[in-house]
Design an enzyme around this catalytic site. Structure first.
Site, PDB file in Angstrom:
ATOM      1  N   LYS A 274      56.218  77.491  25.051  1.00  0.00           N
ATOM      2  CA  LYS A 274      55.657  76.076  25.375  1.00  0.00           C
ATOM      3  C   LYS A 274      56.866  75.186  24.793  1.00  0.00           C
ATOM      4  CE  LYS A 274      50.735  75.178  25.798  1.00  0.00           C
ATOM      5  NZ  LYS A 274      49.575  74.704  24.929  1.00  0.00           N
TER       6      LYS A 274
HETATM    7  O1  G3P Z   1      46.385  73.310  26.157  1.00  0.00           O
HETATM    8  C1  G3P Z   1      46.407  71.911  25.518  1.00  0.00           C
HETATM    9  C2  G3P Z   1      45.211  71.746  24.484  1.00  0.00           C
HETATM   10  O2  G3P Z   1      45.283  72.502  23.465  1.00  0.00           O
HETATM   11  C3  G3P Z   1      44.978  70.255  24.101  1.00  0.00           C
HETATM   12  O3  G3P Z   1      43.851  70.021  23.961  1.00  0.00           O
HETATM   13  O4  G3P Z   1      41.715  69.050  23.328  1.00  0.00           O
HETATM   14  O5  G3P Z   1      43.754  69.010  21.960  1.00  0.00           O
HETATM   15  O6  G3P Z   1      43.603  67.603  24.041  1.00  0.00           O
HETATM   16  P1  G3P Z   1      43.193  68.592  23.242  1.00  0.00           P
END
Ligand code: G3P
Length: 215
Positions: A83
């Site tokens: 990533k």
């Molecule tokens: O895959 C990306 C994810 O982990 C971000 O999610 O819930 O932190 O916006 P969030």
């Protein structure tokens, strides 16, 4: 549609792998920080549980450093995707790494132009964060549709990973749009299968089964 689990928690990964529907895993520094295990050991262990791609994030911010870090990370297991955040430095690194055959997942994508450039740089995956857009009163799923249209227009092979998923509706809408992948937290993955009418139906059938003459 491929379903990835968005977690670094081994228990959750083993559980969903046992359901027979798990195609990969995505992690990030925040998710890894919640686990009580040395980083490299954790990633190797996750990669041994899941055969599909496991995304692990670079924390370097300068292209040359990202390339060095990504090459090192990529040696941890054969099924890694690296990533890299959608920045100019990230694009430079993605071009180098993708030409070496290293799979890049361009992350923290919030605009269709970022996704276009990610594909042009050779990223294998692009991760629009739809929940974080919803959080600031945008429509995250609109971004997914825009990216899919752009990729289709030019036959880009880059796969769209719908990320920052908050509820089952996100997954269903992404599937209706034809998104290649959704990466889903464990709690949402459970909600994808649970339905109260299924539970009520099972309960009723089990009660009625007791009345069936079985001799
Ligand atoms: O895959 C990306 C994810 O982990 C971000 O999610 O819930 O932190 O916006 P969030």
């Amino acid at each position: 549609m491929k379903l990835f689990l968005d977690t670094a928690n081994l228990q959750e990964i083993r559980e969903v792998a046992s359901w027979g529907i798990l195609d990969g895993v995505t992690t990030n520094p925040t998710l890894c920080s919640k686990e009580d295990m040395p980083f490299e050991t954790l990633i190797k262990e996750i990669c041994s549980v899941v055969s599909g791609p496991v995304s692990v994030e670079c924390v370097s911010t300068i292209a040359d450093d990202i390339v060095v870090e990504a090459r090192k990370l990529n040696q941890l297991a054969p099924n890694l995707a690296i990533k890299i955040p959608a920045t100019i430095e990230g694009l430079k690194a993605t071009r180098v790494l993708s030409s070496e055959g290293i799979k890049v997942n361009m992350t923290l994508v919030f605009s269709p132009s970022q996704a276009l450039l990610a594909a042009k740089a050779g990223a294998s995956f692009v991760s629009p964060f739809i929940g974080r857009l919803d959080d600031i009163s945008h429509f995250g799923l609109d971004l997914v549709q825009q990216i899919l249209t752009i990729y289709e227009n030019y036959d880009f092979p880059t796969e769209v990973i719908v990320a920052s998923v908050r509820h089952p509706g996100h997954v269903v809408e992404a599937a209706l749009m034809g998104a290649h992948i959704a990466t889903v937290p464990y709690a949402v993955m459970e909600k994808l299968v649970k339905h109260p009418l299924t539970d009520i139906g099972i309960e009723r059938f089990l009660q009625d089964w007791k009345k069936v003459i079985n001799k």
